[in-house]
Design a protein around this motif. Structure first.
Motif, PDB file in Angstrom:
ATOM      1  N   ARG A 290       0.845  -1.201   0.000  1.00  7.19           N
ATOM      2  CA  ARG A 290       0.000   0.000   0.000  1.00  7.19           C
ATOM      3  C   ARG A 290       0.879   1.248   0.000  1.00  7.19           C
ATOM      4  O   ARG A 290       0.627   2.224  -0.703  1.00  7.19           O
ATOM      5  N   SER A 291       1.911   1.186   0.815  1.00  6.05           N
ATOM      6  CA  SER A 291       2.820   2.319   0.915  1.00  6.05           C
ATOM      7  C   SER A 291       3.549   2.541  -0.418  1.00  6.05           C
ATOM      8  O   SER A 291       3.682   3.662  -0.900  1.00  6.05           O
TER       9      SER A 291
ATOM     10  N   HIS B 114       1.198   3.967  -3.131  1.00  9.28           N
ATOM     11  CA  HIS B 114       0.922   5.380  -2.860  1.00  9.28           C
ATOM     12  C   HIS B 114       2.111   6.231  -3.322  1.00  9.28           C
ATOM     13  O   HIS B 114       1.950   7.271  -3.947  1.00  9.28           O
ATOM     14  N   THR B 115       3.305   5.740  -3.005  1.00 11.54           N
ATOM     15  CA  THR B 115       4.524   6.500  -3.323  1.00 11.54           C
ATOM     16  C   THR B 115       4.745   6.637  -4.829  1.00 11.54           C
ATOM     17  O   THR B 115       5.255   7.656  -5.290  1.00 11.54           O
TER      18      THR B 115
END
Lengths: 196, 74
Positions: free
Chosen positions: A110-111, A114-115
């Protein structure tokens, strides 16, 4: 008279294989398909091979008129001559990042996704296969990020075999259903592949 | 630059996950994101909520007994 390939009732990737074969022999062919996935996949294969495609919907199926656009156009071949010139491809092979702790892996993916929206360069194409397809279907925690990436022009390909295996074909929420031909050609024609 | 979001930092990834469930249960929209470079260089994750929901989020986290390490506007 152009050759006609009747691909109705055939499962993916059969229509693509037959169309490709026919294009090796003829400059102009008609492929009849009876579902959206076949229509997309045949059209994509033809366009990637430098052909023009016009689609005609009839009562008994969709007729794809495919014509090699220039006399110099060659039979469809994957473009692997100068791979360093190809697109940046991100291949997502699972619904997690890394193979250690699954809960942590779910947080990391998820991180990561997003990045991707915040850094450059953006990938040109993202391919999702195996459990990676769980990220592109309804209920995915990263749908919003993937949709944002798509709006920025990132193309998303989801492995149709994998969606089918997990019973998720009807739940695709971002990107398009793809097949192993397109996936393999995309990976081999890439300038750089980042695999998760 | 006008801030539009508030981020909440927690001691660990597990806390972030617990905080996320708690906020979702309370109807506070939030998103798990990496800690922005401007806040910290740590390789961590945090929760982002809309600026207008920050008060509600802080209250919910306090009620839920979740330790908040920091609150930043981004």
């Amino acid at each position: 008279m152009s050759k006609t390939v009747d691909a109705r009732g055939l499962a993916c990737p059969q229509p693509v294989i037959l169309a490709r074969k026919a294009l090796l022999e003829e400059d102009e062919i008609v492929v009849i398909v009876d579902n959206d996935t076949s229509r997309h996949n045949v059209t994509r294969m033809a366009e990637r091979s430098g052909c023009t495609v016009t689609s005609e919907t009839r009562a008994d199926g969709t007729y794809l008129h495919i014509r090699k656009s220039a006399p110099a156009a060659q039979a469809p071949q994957p473009q692997v001559d100068e791979p360093t010139q190809g697109p940046l491809v991100v291949a997502i092979s699972q619904d997690r990042m890394g193979s250690g702790d699954p809960e942590l892996g779910a947080v990391l993916i998820r991180s990561f996704l997003h990045t991707l929206n915040e850094i450059h360069p953006l990938p040109k194409i993202m391919i999702f296969f195996n459990t990676g397809v769980r990220l592109v279907v309804e209920g995915s925690p990263v749908l919003e990020d993937l949709q944002t990436l798509q709006r920025q022009g990132v193309q998303m390909l989801a492995c149709g075999t994998c969606l089918g295996y997990f019973g998720l074909k009807e739940k695709l929420a971002v990107g398009e259903v793809s097949n192993m031909y397109t996936i393999a050609e995309t990976l081999l024609g890439a300038g750089k592949v980042v695999t998760l | 630059m006008k801030t539009t979001a508030t981020i909440f930092l927690f001691p660990s990834v597990s806390h972030v996950l617990r905080a996320e469930s708690l906020l979702k249960a309370k109807g506070v929209r939030c998103k798990l994101i990496p800690v922005p470079r401007s806040v910290s260089s740590d390789c961590g994750v945090c929760l982002r909520v809309a600026r207008k929901d920050a008060g509600m989020a802080a209250a919910a986290l306090r009620e839920g007994g979740l330790p908040v390490l920091g609150i930043h506007e981004i």
